[in-house]
Write an enzyme that holds these catalytic residues in place. Structure first.
Site, PDB file in Angstrom:
ATOM      1  N   LYS A 132       9.887  56.323 -36.623  1.00  0.00           N
ATOM      2  CA  LYS A 132      11.283  55.877 -36.619  1.00  0.00           C
ATOM      3  C   LYS A 132      11.606  55.085 -37.887  1.00  0.00           C
ATOM      4  O   LYS A 132      12.638  55.293 -38.521  1.00  0.00           O
ATOM      5  CB  LYS A 132      11.562  55.036 -35.375  1.00  0.00           C
ATOM      6  CG  LYS A 132      13.013  54.612 -35.238  1.00  0.00           C
ATOM      7  CD  LYS A 132      13.301  54.007 -33.883  1.00  0.00           C
ATOM      8  CE  LYS A 132      14.786  53.725 -33.732  1.00  0.00           C
ATOM      9  NZ  LYS A 132      15.137  53.224 -32.395  1.00  0.00           N
ATOM     10  N   GLU A 166      -0.442  53.336 -38.843  1.00  0.00           N
ATOM     11  CA  GLU A 166      -1.345  54.419 -38.447  1.00  0.00           C
ATOM     12  C   GLU A 166      -0.797  55.763 -38.921  1.00  0.00           C
ATOM     13  O   GLU A 166      -1.523  56.602 -39.458  1.00  0.00           O
ATOM     14  CB  GLU A 166      -1.520  54.446 -36.921  1.00  0.00           C
ATOM     15  CG  GLU A 166      -2.140  53.199 -36.330  1.00  0.00           C
ATOM     16  CD  GLU A 166      -1.101  52.226 -35.797  1.00  0.00           C
ATOM     17  OE1 GLU A 166      -1.428  51.482 -34.854  1.00  0.00           O
ATOM     18  OE2 GLU A 166       0.042  52.216 -36.327  1.00  0.00           O
ATOM     19  N   GLY A 187      11.819  54.999 -29.419  1.00  0.00           N
ATOM     20  CA  GLY A 187      10.628  55.808 -29.649  1.00  0.00           C
ATOM     21  C   GLY A 187      10.128  56.568 -28.446  1.00  0.00           C
ATOM     22  O   GLY A 187       9.930  57.786 -28.499  1.00  0.00           O
ATOM     23  N   ARG A 188       9.898  55.871 -27.336  1.00  0.00           N
ATOM     24  CA  ARG A 188       9.324  56.546 -26.166  1.00  0.00           C
ATOM     25  C   ARG A 188      10.345  57.405 -25.439  1.00  0.00           C
ATOM     26  O   ARG A 188      10.014  58.089 -24.469  1.00  0.00           O
ATOM     27  CB  ARG A 188       8.686  55.529 -25.228  1.00  0.00           C
ATOM     28  CG  ARG A 188       9.635  54.477 -24.696  1.00  0.00           C
ATOM     29  CD  ARG A 188       8.855  53.354 -24.013  1.00  0.00           C
ATOM     30  NE  ARG A 188       9.694  52.222 -23.674  1.00  0.00           N
ATOM     31  CZ  ARG A 188      10.064  51.273 -24.521  1.00  0.00           C
ATOM     32  NH1 ARG A 188       9.681  51.341 -25.787  1.00  0.00           N
ATOM     33  NH2 ARG A 188      10.815  50.265 -24.130  1.00  0.00           N
ATOM     34  N   GLU A 207       5.331  50.336 -21.159  1.00  0.00           N
ATOM     35  CA  GLU A 207       5.950  49.735 -22.332  1.00  0.00           C
ATOM     36  C   GLU A 207       7.389  49.345 -22.031  1.00  0.00           C
ATOM     37  O   GLU A 207       7.899  48.359 -22.564  1.00  0.00           O
ATOM     38  CB  GLU A 207       5.890  50.694 -23.519  1.00  0.00           C
ATOM     39  CG  GLU A 207       6.286  50.039 -24.844  1.00  0.00           C
ATOM     40  CD  GLU A 207       5.919  50.869 -26.059  1.00  0.00           C
ATOM     41  OE1 GLU A 207       4.752  50.815 -26.493  1.00  0.00           O
ATOM     42  OE2 GLU A 207       6.792  51.608 -26.561  1.00  0.00           O
ATOM     43  N   HIS A 225     -12.597  64.841  -7.068  1.00  0.00           N
ATOM     44  CA  HIS A 225     -14.039  64.650  -7.146  1.00  0.00           C
ATOM     45  C   HIS A 225     -14.402  63.452  -8.014  1.00  0.00           C
ATOM     46  O   HIS A 225     -15.558  63.320  -8.433  1.00  0.00           O
ATOM     47  CB  HIS A 225     -14.696  65.923  -7.680  1.00  0.00           C
ATOM     48  CG  HIS A 225     -14.506  67.101  -6.772  1.00  0.00           C
ATOM     49  ND1 HIS A 225     -15.428  67.460  -5.814  1.00  0.00           N
ATOM     50  CD2 HIS A 225     -13.472  67.981  -6.657  1.00  0.00           C
ATOM     51  CE1 HIS A 225     -14.990  68.523  -5.161  1.00  0.00           C
ATOM     52  NE2 HIS A 225     -13.802  68.854  -5.648  1.00  0.00           N
ATOM     53  N   LYS A 271      -0.744  44.028 -33.648  1.00  0.00           N
ATOM     54  CA  LYS A 271      -0.573  44.718 -34.936  1.00  0.00           C
ATOM     55  C   LYS A 271      -0.442  43.709 -36.073  1.00  0.00           C
ATOM     56  O   LYS A 271      -0.996  43.897 -37.157  1.00  0.00           O
ATOM     57  CB  LYS A 271       0.654  45.622 -34.859  1.00  0.00           C
ATOM     58  CG  LYS A 271       0.467  46.824 -33.954  1.00  0.00           C
ATOM     59  CD  LYS A 271       1.767  47.494 -33.615  1.00  0.00           C
ATOM     60  CE  LYS A 271       2.430  48.133 -34.797  1.00  0.00           C
ATOM     61  NZ  LYS A 271       3.631  48.908 -34.422  1.00  0.00           N
TER      62      LYS A 271
END
Length: 517
Positions: A200, A206, A259-260, A345, A376, A490
């Site tokens: 964005k 990263e 963003g999300r 978030e 399982h 961060k």
């Protein structure tokens, strides 16, 4: 006025907490219409290849008394006004002073915002069509680089929609760990690979570090103009151009798209490129069907709001700290991971939208997996453990494979049987008395049963959970659209890089042991 609203909210919670707890089996026995009352569908028409989703909340402890209490709570917090603000483009994200317009690319929202979002999508379609038509040379692979919302949504949608046939082979890379990027390199031919850089702000460390390494990989492997292979997906187009991306390959999205919540914008570029524009458009249309339901339906009949009623009951009244999601469909393997960010978030907050401490727990921990694998692994705890954990099951009536129908029949029978077993309980000992073989039952679950898992259904599922997340936030009085909790760690990592911060003795020792100090 504020005191009156606070009193009304308190009275609603008193009513909810005062409802007698009934066993699930007793709720069914007491109400022959329970299945009809607590199941509902969202359907779409022929233009989307007719289909829909059945939302079954019958195996939760919701009943008429609780639903009435939660409708009173929704009225006290003025849910309708909050929903109207969201869908009108008002600045509902007060801490950051912006709107939350992720529905605009789907055609829902303020008229000007919808027009802007759809113009930006038209620009994206032109580039997607050009690539598919070979105007940019042969493109067989796309490495999509992003993190968080810039990666989780695209990864989910690409995985779900391109398993049969991909127009372009898409690899989503998010982790700064170089192993992830090298794995993508190993699967791609640099001569036929494009890069999508999704950020964005176009400053995410990263993402930009991975992008620089991917450019170097292209150059080291004989690509003459690596920067010419880059598409930027960003709300900061000027930064992308400054970084070296040709402005004709910058696909902007609106600053008011978080963003999300950004899959519907140019962040969905890898979905459109990999699955095709028709599939991406169908995903948007399926989401819009849920938008329309959410915008026009009141009270308990509003399915995302009803889901939030159950979420609030289990978290705030029954003290459940987690919620599990199990997709009985391999194509939705990444759905629990996607929901983790969306829900935790958004609603993992400790203060209200007014900046006051919250008066109870907020988002539970979202976790899950894929059926039948999870049966399982973790279902032992769900059935016999000491934790009460609400479970969501997601399945598709139509199979995603062409094998013997026995595969899908066994898959679905296991899905439905797990919900039934969680509710019913029992004792599997021959004499019915062995405590090690006893199942307490009365454990809640909900089921989302899709007619088929196509692009429209995927869009509808994601939009449903977006609105469910928003509804939960409104009922708790918090802002789901900021995420300051991701910033502190961060910042401290950046401080370590610059060498200008003091840390505790343990952190100093770890830095020393790793050769970083």
């Amino acid at each position: 006025m504020a005191k009156a609203a606070g009193d009304a909210i308190g009275a609603a919670w008193d009513r909810i907490r005062g409802v007698k707890l009934h066993a699930l089996a007793d709720l069914f026995a007491a109400d022959d219409a329970r299945v009809a009352k607590l199941s509902g569908r969202i359907d779409w028409g022929e233009d989307l290849t007719a289909g829909g989703i059945l939302f079954d909340w019958t195996k939760t402890h919701l009943d008429d008394e609780l639903l009435g209490g939660f409708e009173e709570l929704a009225s006290a917090v003025d849910f309708s006004a909050a929903r109207a603000k969201l869908l009108s483009g008002a600045k509902i994200n007060a801490t950051e002073g912006r709107a939350a317009e992720h529905t605009a690319p789907r055609g829902t929202g303020a008229e000007a915002s919808v027009e802007e979002a759809q113009a930006l999508l038209a620009r994206m379609k032109m580039l997607v069509d050009a690539i598919h038509d070979g105007a940019l040379g042969e493109v067989k692979h796309l490495i999509h680089i992003g993190i968080g919302g810039s990666a989780l949504g695209p990864d989910l949608a690409v995985d779900a929609l391109t398993r049969d046939l991909a127009k372009v082979d898409v690899h989503v890379v998010s982790n700064i760990d170089g192993v992830a990027l090298e794995q993508a390199f190993a699967l791609c031919d640099p001569q036929t690979t494009m890069l999508a850089v999704a950020s964005k702000t176009f400053t995410t460390i990263e993402t930009m570090t991975n992008a620089a390494s991917a450019l170097k990989w292209l150059g080291d492997n004989g690509v003459d103009d690596p920067s010419g292979r880059v598409v930027a997906l960003t709300a900061s187009p000027e930064k992308a151009v400054e970084w070296g991306v040709d402005e004709t390959r910058v696909l902007p999205f609106m600053e008011s798209v978080g963003g999300r919540y950004s899959l519907w914008s140019s962040i969905g570029f890898p979905v459109a490129l990999g699955a095709g524009w028709d599939e991406f458009e169908a995903m948007l249309a399926g989401a819009q069907m849920v938008d329309q339901h959410f915008a026009s339906t009141e009270g308990r009949a509003n399915l995302p709001l009803r889901a939030a009623f159950a979420d609030q009951y289990y978290t705030r009244v029954r003290g459940c700290q987690t919620r599990a999601v199990f997709a009985y469909d391999e194509r939705l393997a990444l759905f629990p991971s996607y929901l983790q960010q969306l829900e935790m978030e958004s609603n993992g907050k400790r203060v209200t939208a007014a900046g006051e401490p919250v008066d109870g727990p907020t988002a539970p921990v979202t976790w899950g997996g894929v059926g039948t694998d999870a049966q399982h692994a973790v279902f032992q705890l769900l059935h016999q453990g000491t934790h009460l954990i609400p479970v969501d099951f997601i399945a598709s009536i139509a199979p995603g494979d062409m094998l013997d129908p026995a595969h899908h029949r066994i898959l679905l029978t296991n899905c439905f049987a797990q919900g039934a077993a969680l509710m019913a309980g029992g004792n599997m000992a021959s004499d019915g008395k062995d405590p090690a073989r006893a199942f307490p039952g009365n454990r809640p679950s909900a089921t989302m049963l899709c007619d088929d898992l196509d692009a429209a259904t995927l869009g509808a599922l994601i939009a449903f959970h977006e609105h469910r997340t928003f509804a939960n936030a409104v009922l708790m009085g918090i802002n789901p659209f900021d995420q300051f909790g991701v910033e502190l760690g961060k910042k401290m990592a950046n401080d370590i890089e610059r060498g200008d911060a003091e840390f505790d003795a343990s952190t100093r020792a770890l830095l020393g042991a790793a050769g970083l100090a």
